[in-house]
Design a protein around this motif. Structure first.
Motif, short mmCIF file in Angstrom:
data_model
loop_
_atom_site.label_atom_id
_atom_site.label_comp_id
_atom_site.label_asym_id
_atom_site.label_seq_id
_atom_site.Cartn_x
_atom_site.Cartn_y
_atom_site.Cartn_z
N TYR A 95 2.20 -4.66 -1.63
CA TYR A 95 1.13 -5.65 -1.74
C TYR A 95 1.57 -7.11 -1.60
O TYR A 95 0.87 -7.90 -0.96
CB TYR A 95 0.32 -5.49 -3.05
N GLY B 270 -1.85 4.73 -7.52
CA GLY B 270 -1.76 4.05 -8.81
C GLY B 270 -0.71 4.62 -9.74
O GLY B 270 -1.01 4.94 -10.89
N TYR B 271 0.53 4.75 -9.23
CA TYR B 271 1.65 5.21 -10.07
C TYR B 271 2.47 3.98 -10.43
O TYR B 271 2.94 3.26 -9.55
CB TYR B 271 2.47 6.28 -9.32
N ASP C 246 -2.51 7.74 4.13
CA ASP C 246 -3.88 7.41 3.75
C ASP C 246 -4.25 6.13 4.48
O ASP C 246 -3.66 5.08 4.23
CB ASP C 246 -3.91 7.23 2.22
N GLU D 238 -1.94 9.68 -3.32
CA GLU D 238 -1.99 8.58 -2.35
C GLU D 238 -1.26 7.35 -2.89
O GLU D 238 -1.87 6.31 -3.14
CB GLU D 238 -3.46 8.18 -2.09
C1 LIG Z 1 -5.41 1.27 -3.18
C2 LIG Z 1 -5.60 2.71 -3.10
C3 LIG Z 1 -4.50 3.57 -3.16
C4 LIG Z 1 -3.08 3.10 -3.42
O1 LIG Z 1 -2.92 2.59 -4.71
P1 LIG Z 1 -1.47 2.16 -5.27
O2 LIG Z 1 -1.78 1.51 -6.56
O3 LIG Z 1 -0.86 1.25 -4.28
O4 LIG Z 1 -0.68 3.41 -5.43
C5 LIG Z 1 -4.74 4.91 -2.97
N1 LIG Z 1 -5.99 5.40 -2.75
C6 LIG Z 1 -7.07 4.59 -2.71
C7 LIG Z 1 -8.41 5.19 -2.47
C8 LIG Z 1 -6.91 3.23 -2.89
O5 LIG Z 1 -7.99 2.42 -2.86
#
Ligand SMILES: *Cc1c(COP(=O)(O)O)cnc(C)c1O
Length: 479
Positions: free
Chosen positions: A450, A247-248, A96, A341
């Protein structure tokens, strides 16, 4: 020079990190890290692809268990190193990308464009041209972006695959707030009235990425997307993919009780019921009014029983109001490819930040300050503090022997190289096994997601930290 200090007898509140074997090996024999920091300077980000592949495998096994078509797109923005992106592609997964540069680097690195998507929050015409040129799926967030894309496809004569970002899901009678994407009704209208008939745009899927870590919210969002794609199907518009974002949750800590104890002791400290746990009793985002505390610390939830693949599985086995089968079955029956993602969670245990001790001193209140050759932007996320104990590696092996004794332990703070009063690497008070000496190393584990890159800046003209990958007892620069 010996450094005078008073041995501190106050009770320390530990937060013991989980440490993967590859990092443990380096920590156990610090000579290699000493040499690497001497060669590449401080701070040094040391990383490994071994846990990355393990994390990819863990997510994959959940999809396989529920027989779901799937693809994992590593969210590159969580770490700058190209090695993770190329490895994700080698493992048959995707990346991504969230900017022109991220996409261009992945293409230059030879990643198949079919394994790339573009989710950039702001898409320039340069980015759209590059994505269209290589037939990279573009996630569309708003009408102006769609307008610009239409101009690009007309100009270049090339078709584009698009997914629509959707948001504003209803959960328990309220709308989940977001600044991203289209509402479900807007998306439906846009697809049916416009995109489905467009000669050069192909609608391929829906996408969302939710803030926060609520499993019921993710499930509700998926349920409402399935309703939308069923409605589209009734009009003979087919959806190939549902991308449920990143966001896992990650679990960083060994022990839940340490995490809970830290929170209760922090509150006690802020209300002046014990010695401070954070520099000058920093409340980490809580608010104290008239000796009463409001809110919770604004920190990442570093302890999580349900995490990574387990978190994904909990989402997939959830039920939603609209249908009477679990989510995985709804998706499997419709032959929808599920896309995720993950950024942070694929980087769990893949990196550590190593810094050299430059000085020791006391502040005006007599606190021990240990100065590191690094700055706080090199270990910073949106969390108010990185709540894991760093590991102190003394330079002298003989000293290390005495350091095991509790007698020698001292408490103090880590400060960095930016010339600000607020320049603390960690706000939390740290326990050192003896006063660190100049040239010792401080290791922060599990920083690849991060922490090491997202906010790294170059004030004072400081060079960015080097990134090396550790493989078979050697370090190589990320390229
Ligand atoms: C930041 C972001 C992610 C990744 O999120 P993580 O918390 O690191 O897994 C995936 N997709 C989008 C659209 C994002 O903005």
């Amino acid at each position: 020079m010996t450094f005078s200090h008073t041995t501190n007898k106050e009770k320390h509140v530990p937060l013991t990190p989980i440490i993967h074997d590859w990092m443990r090996q380096l920590i156990d024999v610090p000579l290699q890290l000493q040499d690497a920091v001497a060669q590449y300077r401080s701070p040094l980000n040391v990383q490994s692809l071994v846990p990355f592949a393990e994390n990819v495998g863990a997510f994959k096994s959940v999809f396989e268990k529920y027989e779901l078509q799937h693809r994992i797109y590593f969210a590159r923005k969580a770490n700058k190193c190209i090695s993770y992106a190329t490895h994700a592609a080698e493992l048959g997964e995707g990346v991504d990308t969230a900017s022109f540069e991220e996409l261009a680097q992945c293409l230059e690195a030879g990643i198949d464009p079919a394994q790339l998507i573009s989710t950039a929050a702001v898409k320039s015409s340069r980015l759209l041209e590059l994505a269209v040129e290589h037939h990279v799926t573009i996630i569309i967030d708003n009408l102006d972006e769609l307008d610009l894309l239409e101009k690009v496809v007309q100009r270049t004569g090339k078709n584009a695959n698009i997914s629509l970002r959707v948001g504003g899901f209803e959960v328990n009678g309220t709308t989940l707030h977001t600044r991203f994407g289209f509402s479900l009704t807007e998306a439906q209208k846009l697809i049916l009235d416009h995109i489905a008939h467009h000669p050069m745009l192909s609608y391929v899927g829906l996408h969302f990425h939710l803030n926060g870590y609520s499993i019921p919210e993710r499930a509700a969002a998926i349920g409402q997307c399935i309703e939308l794609l069923d409605a589209l199907q009734e009009q003979n518009v087919q959806t190939l993919h549902l991308d449920i974002g990143g966001g896992y949750l990650v679990n960083y800590l060994n022990d839940q009780s340490e995490w809970e104890y830290f929170h209760s002791e922090l509150k006690k400290a802020i209300l002046e019921g014990r010695q401070e746990l954070t520099y000058r009793n920093d409340p980490l985002g809580m608010v104290k009014i008239k000796n009463k505390l409001y809110g919770e610390p604004k920190v990442y939830p570093y302890y999580n029983e349900v995490n990574k693949d387990g978190f994904l599985e909990k989402i997939l086995i959830s039920h939603v109001d609209e249908y009477d089968a679990p989510i995985y079955q709804l998706l499997r029956d419709r032959k929808i490819e599920v896309r995720i993602e993950p950024g942070r969670s694929l980087l769990d245990q893949t990196g550590m930040t190593v810094a050299r001790v430059a000085f020791r001193k006391h502040d005006a209140a007599g606190n021990l300050l240990v100065g590191l050759e690094m700055n706080r932007t090199q270990m910073k996320s949106s969390s108010s503090d990185f709540l894991l104990d760093p590991i102190h590696l003394p330079q002298q092996i003989e000293e290390a022997a005495d350091l095991s004794s509790e007698e020698q332990s001292v408490l103090g703070y880590l400060v960095g190289a930016y010339c600000l009063e607020q320049e603390f690497i960690l706000l939390r008070k740290i326990k050192f096994h003896g006063v660190p000496t100049v040239g010792d190393l401080m290791v922060f584990v599990n920083t690849a997601g991060y922490m090491m890159h997202f906010f790294e800046s170059q004030a004072h003209q400081f060079a960015l930290a080097e990134n090396v990958f550790y493989t078979e007892k050697a370090f190589s620069i990320d390229r």
